[in-house]
Design a protein around this motif. Structure first.
Motif, PDB file in Angstrom:
ATOM      1  N   LEU A 145       0.946  -1.225   0.029  1.00  8.59           N
ATOM      2  CA  LEU A 145      -0.022  -0.149   0.094  1.00  8.59           C
ATOM      3  C   LEU A 145       0.870   1.273   0.052  1.00  8.59           C
ATOM      4  O   LEU A 145       0.620   2.104  -0.669  1.00  8.59           O
ATOM      5  N   GLU A 146       1.906   1.469   0.966  1.00  4.82           N
ATOM      6  CA  GLU A 146       2.692   2.329   0.559  1.00  4.82           C
ATOM      7  C   GLU A 146       3.493   2.673  -0.405  1.00  4.82           C
ATOM      8  O   GLU A 146       3.644   3.691  -1.025  1.00  4.82           O
ATOM      9  N   ASP A 147       3.972   1.278  -1.224  1.00  2.65           N
ATOM     10  CA  ASP A 147       4.738   1.429  -2.305  1.00  2.65           C
ATOM     11  C   ASP A 147       3.587   2.154  -3.509  1.00  2.65           C
ATOM     12  O   ASP A 147       4.158   2.935  -4.360  1.00  2.65           O
ATOM     13  N   ARG A 148       2.376   1.672  -3.600  1.00  2.00           N
ATOM     14  CA  ARG A 148       1.424   2.215  -4.435  1.00  2.00           C
ATOM     15  C   ARG A 148       1.098   3.724  -4.241  1.00  2.00           C
ATOM     16  O   ARG A 148       0.742   4.495  -5.229  1.00  2.00           O
ATOM     17  N   LEU A 149       0.805   4.177  -2.988  1.00  4.11           N
ATOM     18  CA  LEU A 149       0.608   5.450  -2.688  1.00  4.11           C
ATOM     19  C   LEU A 149       1.962   6.496  -2.714  1.00  4.11           C
ATOM     20  O   LEU A 149       1.885   7.652  -2.820  1.00  4.11           O
ATOM     21  N   GLY A 150       3.207   5.566  -2.620  1.00  3.54           N
ATOM     22  CA  GLY A 150       4.411   6.763  -2.481  1.00  3.54           C
ATOM     23  C   GLY A 150       4.446   7.356  -1.332  1.00  3.54           C
ATOM     24  O   GLY A 150       5.265   8.406  -1.341  1.00  3.54           O
ATOM     25  N   GLN A 151       3.747   6.868  -0.195  1.00  6.69           N
ATOM     26  CA  GLN A 151       3.882   7.622   1.056  1.00  6.69           C
ATOM     27  C   GLN A 151       4.159   6.752   2.319  1.00  6.69           C
ATOM     28  O   GLN A 151       3.795   5.681   2.192  1.00  6.69           O
ATOM     29  N   ARG A 152       4.747   6.918   3.121  1.00  5.23           N
ATOM     30  CA  ARG A 152       5.126   6.231   4.397  1.00  5.23           C
ATOM     31  C   ARG A 152       3.964   6.432   5.308  1.00  5.23           C
ATOM     32  O   ARG A 152       3.412   7.474   5.487  1.00  5.23           O
ATOM     33  N   LEU A 153       3.134   5.419   5.788  1.00  3.13           N
ATOM     34  CA  LEU A 153       1.789   5.421   6.192  1.00  3.13           C
ATOM     35  C   LEU A 153       2.208   5.431   7.784  1.00  3.13           C
ATOM     36  O   LEU A 153       1.041   5.913   8.705  1.00  3.13           O
ATOM     37  N   ILE A 154       2.781   4.465   8.154  1.00  2.00           N
ATOM     38  CA  ILE A 154       3.074   4.115   9.736  1.00  2.00           C
ATOM     39  C   ILE A 154       4.558   4.333   9.862  1.00  2.00           C
ATOM     40  O   ILE A 154       5.390   3.687   9.254  1.00  2.00           O
ATOM     41  N   ASP A 155       4.566   5.123  11.134  1.00  2.00           N
ATOM     42  CA  ASP A 155       6.205   5.260  11.576  1.00  2.00           C
ATOM     43  C   ASP A 155       6.487   3.954  12.236  1.00  2.00           C
ATOM     44  O   ASP A 155       5.967   3.604  13.478  1.00  2.00           O
ATOM     45  N   ARG A 156       7.520   2.939  11.884  1.00  2.26           N
ATOM     46  CA  ARG A 156       7.642   1.755  12.360  1.00  2.26           C
ATOM     47  C   ARG A 156       9.028   1.807  12.946  1.00  2.26           C
ATOM     48  O   ARG A 156       9.555   0.501  13.031  1.00  2.26           O
ATOM     49  N   SER A 157       9.614   2.894  13.249  1.00  2.00           N
ATOM     50  CA  SER A 157      10.994   2.781  14.045  1.00  2.00           C
ATOM     51  C   SER A 157      10.901   2.261  15.346  1.00  2.00           C
ATOM     52  O   SER A 157       9.911   2.128  15.881  1.00  2.00           O
ATOM     53  N   PRO A 158      12.130   1.998  15.825  1.00  2.00           N
ATOM     54  CA  PRO A 158      12.287   1.316  17.106  1.00  2.00           C
ATOM     55  C   PRO A 158      11.330   1.773  18.493  1.00  2.00           C
ATOM     56  O   PRO A 158      11.469   2.912  18.590  1.00  2.00           O
ATOM     57  N   GLY A 159      10.216   1.353  18.686  1.00  2.00           N
ATOM     58  CA  GLY A 159       9.783   1.720  19.965  1.00  2.00           C
ATOM     59  C   GLY A 159       8.366   2.639  19.458  1.00  2.00           C
ATOM     60  O   GLY A 159       8.008   3.102  20.443  1.00  2.00           O
ATOM     61  N   ARG A 160       8.225   2.656  18.070  1.00  2.00           N
ATOM     62  CA  ARG A 160       7.168   3.376  17.545  1.00  2.00           C
ATOM     63  C   ARG A 160       6.346   2.983  16.672  1.00  2.00           C
ATOM     64  O   ARG A 160       6.947   2.091  15.809  1.00  2.00           O
ATOM     65  N   PHE A 161       4.913   2.986  16.826  1.00  2.00           N
ATOM     66  CA  PHE A 161       3.940   2.448  15.873  1.00  2.00           C
ATOM     67  C   PHE A 161       2.814   3.465  15.858  1.00  2.00           C
ATOM     68  O   PHE A 161       1.860   3.463  16.382  1.00  2.00           O
TER      69      PHE A 161
END
Length: 306
Positions: free
Chosen positions: A39-55
């Motif tokens: 979904l992110e690839d199709r929209l060209g946008q990062r949708l959820i911040d999945r960095s360590p300790g974050r969602f």
């Protein structure tokens, strides 16, 4: 746009992690992760911040969620609407309500409606006022009944009834049964509160009532559910607020005792909340219309309790 990707994203946005979302979707975690990446690839946008300790949803993710949740609600209701192409009214109505809604006109409308339309069915979900608004917004509920802090311009609000809150204690409390109490007698006693009993929230006037009584700042019990607040007050954890008309029988039965103040008590409005963008089945439409007509025909002072 693949709708399955959007549906997966809605569940992800409402979950604390990919693992939890996968459990709710009954899918394996890698499958959900791949769906999010697609979904992110199709929209060209990062949708959820999945960095360590974050969602957390990104700005683009929040925008997509607002749109997707409405689409999701509309699609889920399509099958229900198609089943409604029959002479009889036989649809299902789902009402989301805050805990312990006590309003005789509401009960009368339900009784009359289901006597006239026995093929229809009903479910009532008891959740927090915040979740009631969310369910109506997302079209998961036919309509809702709840306390409201700030009105969303996308929804319709009708005052359903008004309830007055008093302060009460239970049989094990040292102030129980005393008829000579003054506000000074309450000072320093522990408190039981609602989760929304705080300034800038739906029960802010009840918060000010506790402040008038100078109860101890340390809270001994808290719940978002009226029945559980009532249980803790009866058990002697402390003094707490309850709607007077809801606990009238408890007072007569000697299960609760009202303490000062007895005048200038806070009054809180409970609203009937509906979403004009919701495509309702005939049962939902008729029940909501009947309830609106009943409220319009009943003077508000007759729907002011306590």
């Amino acid at each position: 746009m693949n709708w399955n990707l959007l549906r997966t994203f809605v569940v992800l946005a409402e979950s604390p992690s990919i693992t939890v979302a996968a459990e709710r979707l009954r899918l394996k975690q890698p499958t959900v992760s791949v769906a999010l990446k697609n979904l992110e690839d199709r929209l060209g946008q990062r949708l959820i911040d999945r960095s360590p300790g974050r969602f957390e949803l990104t700005e683009a993710g929040r925008l997509l969620y607002r749109e997707a949740v409405n689409i999701n609600g509309s699609i889920l209701r399509l099958a229900t609407l198609m089943r409604e192409v029959t002479p009889q009214i036989s649809g299902h109505v789902r009402i989301a309500v805050a805990s312990h809604v006590v309003c005789p006109p509401f009960d009368e409308v339900i009784a009359d409606f289901y006597a006239a339309h026995p093929q229809a069915s009903l479910s009532i979900d008891v959740i927090t006022s915040t979740d009631v608004v969310a369910a109506v917004t997302a079209k998961r509920a036919s309509f809702g009944i709840a306390l409201v802090r700030a009105q969303d311009p996308a929804l319709d609000y009708v005052p359903m009834y008004r309830e007055a809150f008093g302060l009460f204690c239970g049989p094990r409390h040292p102030l129980f049964g005393r008829s000579d109490l003054t506000l000074d007698d309450l000072q320093g006693h522990s408190a039981v509160v609602f989760d929304t009993d705080r300034l800038q929230d739906a029960l802010q006037d009840v918060t000010l009532l506790r402040a008038r009584a100078a109860l101890a700042p340390e809270v001994k019990g808290v719940s978002e559910n009226l029945e559980e607040v009532r249980r803790m007050i009866m058990a002697g954890l402390g003094i707490g607020p309850l709607p007077k008309h809801v606990v009238a029988r408890d007072l007569r039965d000697g299960l609760l005792w009202q303490v000062p103040p007895f005048e200038d008590l806070p009054e809180v409005d409970v609203f009937l909340i509906s979403n004009p963008a919701t495509a309702r089945n005939r049962a939902e439409d008729k029940l909501l219309a009947a309830l609106m007509e009943k409220l319009a025909a009943t003077p508000f002072k007759e729907r002011t309790y306590g």
